[in-house]
Design a protein around this motif. Structure first.
Motif, short mmCIF file in Angstrom:
data_model
loop_
_atom_site.label_atom_id
_atom_site.label_comp_id
_atom_site.label_asym_id
_atom_site.label_seq_id
_atom_site.Cartn_x
_atom_site.Cartn_y
_atom_site.Cartn_z
N LEU A 107 36.93 25.95 10.29
CA LEU A 107 37.92 25.20 11.06
C LEU A 107 38.23 23.86 10.41
CD1 LEU A 107 39.63 24.73 13.61
CD2 LEU A 107 37.53 24.00 14.78
N LEU A 108 37.20 23.17 9.91
CA LEU A 108 37.37 21.82 9.38
C LEU A 108 37.98 21.77 7.99
CD1 LEU A 108 34.08 20.12 10.64
CD2 LEU A 108 36.40 19.78 11.50
N ARG A 109 38.06 22.91 7.29
CA ARG A 109 38.61 22.89 5.94
C ARG A 109 40.05 22.38 5.91
NH1 ARG A 109 36.76 26.16 1.90
NH2 ARG A 109 38.25 24.99 0.66
N GLN A 110 40.81 22.64 6.99
CA GLN A 110 42.22 22.23 7.00
C GLN A 110 42.39 20.71 7.05
OE1 GLN A 110 44.20 23.45 10.75
NE2 GLN A 110 42.14 23.63 11.61
N PHE A 111 41.32 19.98 7.36
CA PHE A 111 41.38 18.52 7.44
C PHE A 111 40.98 17.85 6.12
CE2 PHE A 111 40.72 20.00 11.79
CZ PHE A 111 41.76 19.34 12.45
N GLY A 112 40.89 18.63 5.05
CA GLY A 112 40.48 18.05 3.77
C GLY A 112 38.97 17.85 3.76
N GLU A 113 38.53 16.61 3.67
CA GLU A 113 37.12 16.28 3.70
C GLU A 113 36.88 15.25 4.81
OE1 GLU A 113 35.51 15.27 -0.09
OE2 GLU A 113 36.39 17.00 -1.10
N PRO A 114 36.80 15.71 6.05
CA PRO A 114 36.62 14.79 7.18
C PRO A 114 35.16 14.39 7.34
CG PRO A 114 36.65 17.02 7.99
CD PRO A 114 36.90 17.11 6.50
N ALA A 115 34.93 13.37 8.15
CA ALA A 115 33.58 13.08 8.61
C ALA A 115 33.26 14.05 9.75
CB ALA A 115 33.49 11.64 9.10
N PHE A 116 32.02 14.51 9.81
CA PHE A 116 31.62 15.51 10.81
C PHE A 116 30.32 15.07 11.46
CE2 PHE A 116 29.84 20.04 11.45
CZ PHE A 116 30.27 20.06 12.77
N ALA A 117 30.39 14.80 12.77
CA ALA A 117 29.22 14.37 13.53
C ALA A 117 28.70 15.54 14.36
CB ALA A 117 29.59 13.20 14.45
N TYR A 118 27.42 15.79 14.25
CA TYR A 118 26.77 16.87 14.98
C TYR A 118 25.29 16.55 15.06
CZ TYR A 118 25.25 18.18 10.32
OH TYR A 118 24.68 18.14 9.06
N SER A 119 24.57 17.28 15.90
CA SER A 119 23.13 17.06 16.03
C SER A 119 22.41 18.37 15.75
CB SER A 119 22.79 16.56 17.44
OG SER A 119 21.39 16.44 17.60
N GLY A 120 21.99 18.53 14.51
CA GLY A 120 21.23 19.71 14.14
C GLY A 120 22.09 20.94 13.93
N ALA A 121 21.43 22.01 13.45
CA ALA A 121 22.07 23.30 13.24
C ALA A 121 20.97 24.30 12.96
CB ALA A 121 23.05 23.26 12.07
N GLN A 122 21.30 25.57 13.09
CA GLN A 122 20.35 26.61 12.75
C GLN A 122 19.90 26.40 11.31
OE1 GLN A 122 20.12 29.47 10.83
NE2 GLN A 122 18.73 30.72 12.03
N SER A 123 18.59 26.55 11.05
CA SER A 123 18.03 26.15 9.75
C SER A 123 18.73 26.82 8.57
CB SER A 123 16.53 26.45 9.71
OG SER A 123 16.28 27.84 9.92
N LYS A 124 19.11 28.08 8.70
CA LYS A 124 19.77 28.77 7.60
C LYS A 124 21.21 28.31 7.40
CE LYS A 124 16.92 32.94 7.96
NZ LYS A 124 16.90 34.41 8.18
N LEU A 125 21.77 27.64 8.41
CA LEU A 125 23.14 27.15 8.30
C LEU A 125 23.19 25.78 7.62
CD1 LEU A 125 26.16 27.43 9.01
CD2 LEU A 125 25.64 26.40 11.24
N LEU A 126 22.11 25.02 7.69
CA LEU A 126 22.11 23.66 7.16
C LEU A 126 22.53 23.57 5.70
CD1 LEU A 126 18.97 22.13 8.92
CD2 LEU A 126 21.38 21.54 9.31
N PRO A 127 22.09 24.48 4.81
CA PRO A 127 22.57 24.40 3.42
C PRO A 127 24.07 24.57 3.31
CG PRO A 127 20.59 25.76 3.56
CD PRO A 127 21.04 25.51 4.97
N LEU A 128 24.68 25.38 4.18
CA LEU A 128 26.12 25.57 4.14
C LEU A 128 26.85 24.30 4.59
CD1 LEU A 128 26.57 29.19 5.56
CD2 LEU A 128 26.28 28.45 3.19
N VAL A 129 26.29 23.64 5.58
CA VAL A 129 26.88 22.37 6.03
C VAL A 129 26.80 21.35 4.90
CG1 VAL A 129 26.70 20.48 7.69
CG2 VAL A 129 26.29 22.83 8.44
#
Length: 326
Positions: A107-129
């Motif tokens: 979803l966020l790819r359309q915004f170029g390189e935005p700042a993204f605020a979140y609190s944690g993620a599934q451990s296997k997803l963190l490398p993708l983030v």
């Protein structure tokens, strides 16, 4: 000035748009001095996306009234979660902030390189983030950018200070064209004073308030504050039919996290000015914005103001007589 790598690409893209017919403005791109997200007067400013909790203990949320765009996504157990996008206005706090999902990255790819605020993620997803073309600003990177409320229980009590988050992401891209167009309403449409988007374990309703020219929002039957002191709040609501499938990631209980595919094309219902209009959406690739058109293929203009987009399964978008209240 935008020092962004996608600027030249966007400029080339906008030259291929043609003039729209009745109900649409010049579709060559956003007007100078206006936000490409709302069509309202705005200064050039970076984009901050924030993942926001949307269960009962998290309500009422803070900062939704200042968002330019709010996306509603389905998550585990049939619940929903919000992605609020800010550029024109920054509230003092936003939250409660919760964890990221795979859907967010596409979803966020359309915004170029935005700042993204979140609190944690599934451990296997963190490398993708980490590898995604964005600027992550979670609590571990911006400690002074977050605060805990003593009036709520964890995990529904974490709040973001947007200005501090953006200070930690100085290279975040400014707001740019993501395909929205603003102007006069298209011809036709069906009178729709209210509409409810339903998920397996959640419901979000939108009721037209003509005196304010905005939609009032309620979640699971309870009104939520989505308008700030200046009367902001959704002027346009998009019910977008997409493919929602299980992703390869799971939550702590073992439930598969839904993945919402926001690329491709499909049906949509656009609510504005108390009417519902049938539409089609198209987003050819993750790096591209989303265009909305009428059944005749003309660009469909949104009402000027904040936009809410609710992602639902394709079959949940009504066809035929658009906009029956639900």
């Amino acid at each position: 000035m935008r020092k962004r790598r996608a600027a030249a690409w966007w400029a080339a893209l906008t030259t291929v748009f043609t003039l729209a017919a009745v109900g649409c403005e010049d579709s060559s791109g956003p007007e100078d001095g206006t936000s490409p997200f709302t069509g309202l007067t705005a200064r050039e400013a970076p984009v901050l996306a924030v993942k926001i909790d949307n269960v009962g203990p998290a309500r009422p949320q803070s900062g939704l009234g200042s968002a330019d765009i709010v996306y509603v996504e389905r998550v585990e157990a049939g619940l929903s979660r919000l992605m609020a996008v800010y550029s024109s206005h920054l509230p003092p706090t936003v939250g409660p902030v919760r964890s990221a999902r795979e859907t967010d990255l596409e979803l966020l790819r359309q915004f170029g390189e935005p700042a993204f605020a979140y609190s944690g993620a599934q451990s296997k997803l963190l490398p993708l983030v980490k590898d995604a073309p964005l600027h992550p600003v979670p609590p571990e990177r911006v400690g002074d950018g977050y605060t805990r409320s003593e009036s709520r229980a964890a995990p529904h009590n974490l709040y973001l200070r947007p200005e501090r988050a953006l200070s930690a992401a100085p290279d975040a891209d400014d707001a740019a064209d993501i395909g929205f167009r603003f102007g006069a309403a298209p011809a036709g449409g069906r009178s729709t004073p209210s509409y409810t988007v339903r998920y397996p374990a959640a419901a979000i309703s939108f009721a037209w308030a003509g005196e304010r020219e905005r939609y009032r929002v309620s979640m699971d039957g309870t009104s939520v504050p989505v308008a700030d002191a200046k009367g902001r709040g959704p002027a346009t609501v998009v019910v977008q039919g997409v493919t929602i499938r299980d992703s390869r990631f799971h939550d702590r209980s073992g439930s598969a996290s839904p993945f919402t595919d926001t690329t491709g094309s499909g049906p949509a219902l656009v609510l504005r000015d108390g009417k519902a209009h049938q539409a089609r959406w198209e987003r050819p690739a993750a790096t591209r914005g989303t265009e909305f058109t009428t059944p005749d293929g003309e660009r469909l203009a949104f009402a000027r103001g904040p936009v809410w987009v609710a992602y639902v399964p394709r079959e949940a978008v009504p066809t035929g007589a658009a906009g029956n209240s639900r």
